[in-house]
Write an enzyme that holds these catalytic residues in place. Structure first.
Site, PDB file in Angstrom:
ATOM      1  N   SER A   1       9.986  13.238  -4.561  1.00 45.35           N
ATOM      2  CA  SER A   1      11.407  12.934  -4.366  1.00 45.35           C
ATOM      3  C   SER A   1      12.256  14.192  -4.397  1.00 45.35           C
ATOM      4  CB  SER A   1      11.885  11.959  -5.446  1.00 45.35           C
ATOM      5  OG  SER A   1      11.262  10.710  -5.288  1.00 45.35           O
TER       6      SER A   1
ATOM      7  N   VAL B   1       1.889   8.373 -11.561  1.00 50.26           N
ATOM      8  CA  VAL B   1       2.706   7.983 -10.411  1.00 50.26           C
ATOM      9  C   VAL B   1       4.159   8.415 -10.626  1.00 50.26           C
ATOM     10  CG1 VAL B   1       3.535   6.038  -9.015  1.00 50.26           C
ATOM     11  CG2 VAL B   1       1.146   6.121  -9.752  1.00 50.26           C
TER      12      VAL B   1
ATOM     13  N   ALA C   1       4.200  12.057  -9.799  1.00 46.72           N
ATOM     14  CA  ALA C   1       4.090  12.245  -8.349  1.00 46.72           C
ATOM     15  C   ALA C   1       5.394  11.884  -7.638  1.00 46.72           C
ATOM     16  CB  ALA C   1       2.933  11.411  -7.800  1.00 46.72           C
ATOM     17  N   GLU C   2       5.996  10.766  -8.015  1.00 43.72           N
ATOM     18  CA  GLU C   2       7.232  10.362  -7.345  1.00 43.72           C
ATOM     19  C   GLU C   2       8.363  11.328  -7.650  1.00 43.72           C
ATOM     20  OE1 GLU C   2       9.954   6.565  -6.157  1.00 43.72           O
ATOM     21  OE2 GLU C   2       8.078   6.241  -7.227  1.00 43.72           O
ATOM     22  N   THR C   3       8.403  11.840  -8.858  1.00 43.61           N
ATOM     23  CA  THR C   3       9.427  12.820  -9.207  1.00 43.61           C
ATOM     24  C   THR C   3       9.301  14.049  -8.321  1.00 43.61           C
ATOM     25  OG1 THR C   3       9.504  12.045 -11.511  1.00 43.61           O
ATOM     26  CG2 THR C   3      10.312  14.280 -11.085  1.00 43.61           C
TER      27      THR C   3
END
Length: 141
Positions: A65, A57, A60-62
């Site tokens: 974003s 996660v 994925a968020e990196t």
């Protein structure tokens, strides 16, 4: 602050943040159309020796974003995380995982990316979706 729309990969990697650095995330490609990075499994495992779901996660968020920030910057806004989810398909015990983020939608108020993460053999380990809200830049930003 680094302008993500004109920054080199070296500049983006230097600006990726303390958590991404600690996780060993390395950006390989970055544009609003596609963001790719890899992360080592070693050092990011849970007690059973598998890649920790939270590490997936973070990857994925990196990626989502960065893509959202690049899109937001191109329209004079900033991106702020709103929602993320993940489905874990299989475990990884060694090597690297590579995440690829592609836009689902790039609007004036929302950016959404689908992120697929695969192991060294190209087998999907995780699918994630991240949505960022696009806001006006605060004064002085």
């Amino acid at each position: 602050m680094t302008d993500p729309t004109t920054a080199s990969l070296d500049q983006l990697n230097a600006f990726r943040g303390a958590l991404a650095e600690r996780m060993g995330i390395e950006l390989l490609e970055a544009s609003t159309d596609r963001v790719v990075a890899r992360m080592p499994v070693e050092g990011n495992t849970q007690p059973y020796g598998l890649l920790h779901g939270g590490a997936s996660v973070v990857l994925a968020e990196t990626l989502g974003s960065i893509g959202s920030a690049m899109h937001a910057q191109s329209i004079g806004k900033i991106a702020v995380g709103l929602d993320i989810n993940a489905t874990h398909h299989r475990g990884a015990r060694s090597g690297w995982v590579t995440g690829t983020a592609v836009p689902v939608t790039l609007g004036g108020s929302v950016a959404c990316y689908e992120v697929t993460i695969a192991d060294d053999e190209g087998r999907r380990t995780c699918t994630s979706r991240i949505t960022c809200i696009l806001r006006e830049q605060p004064p002085g930003a």
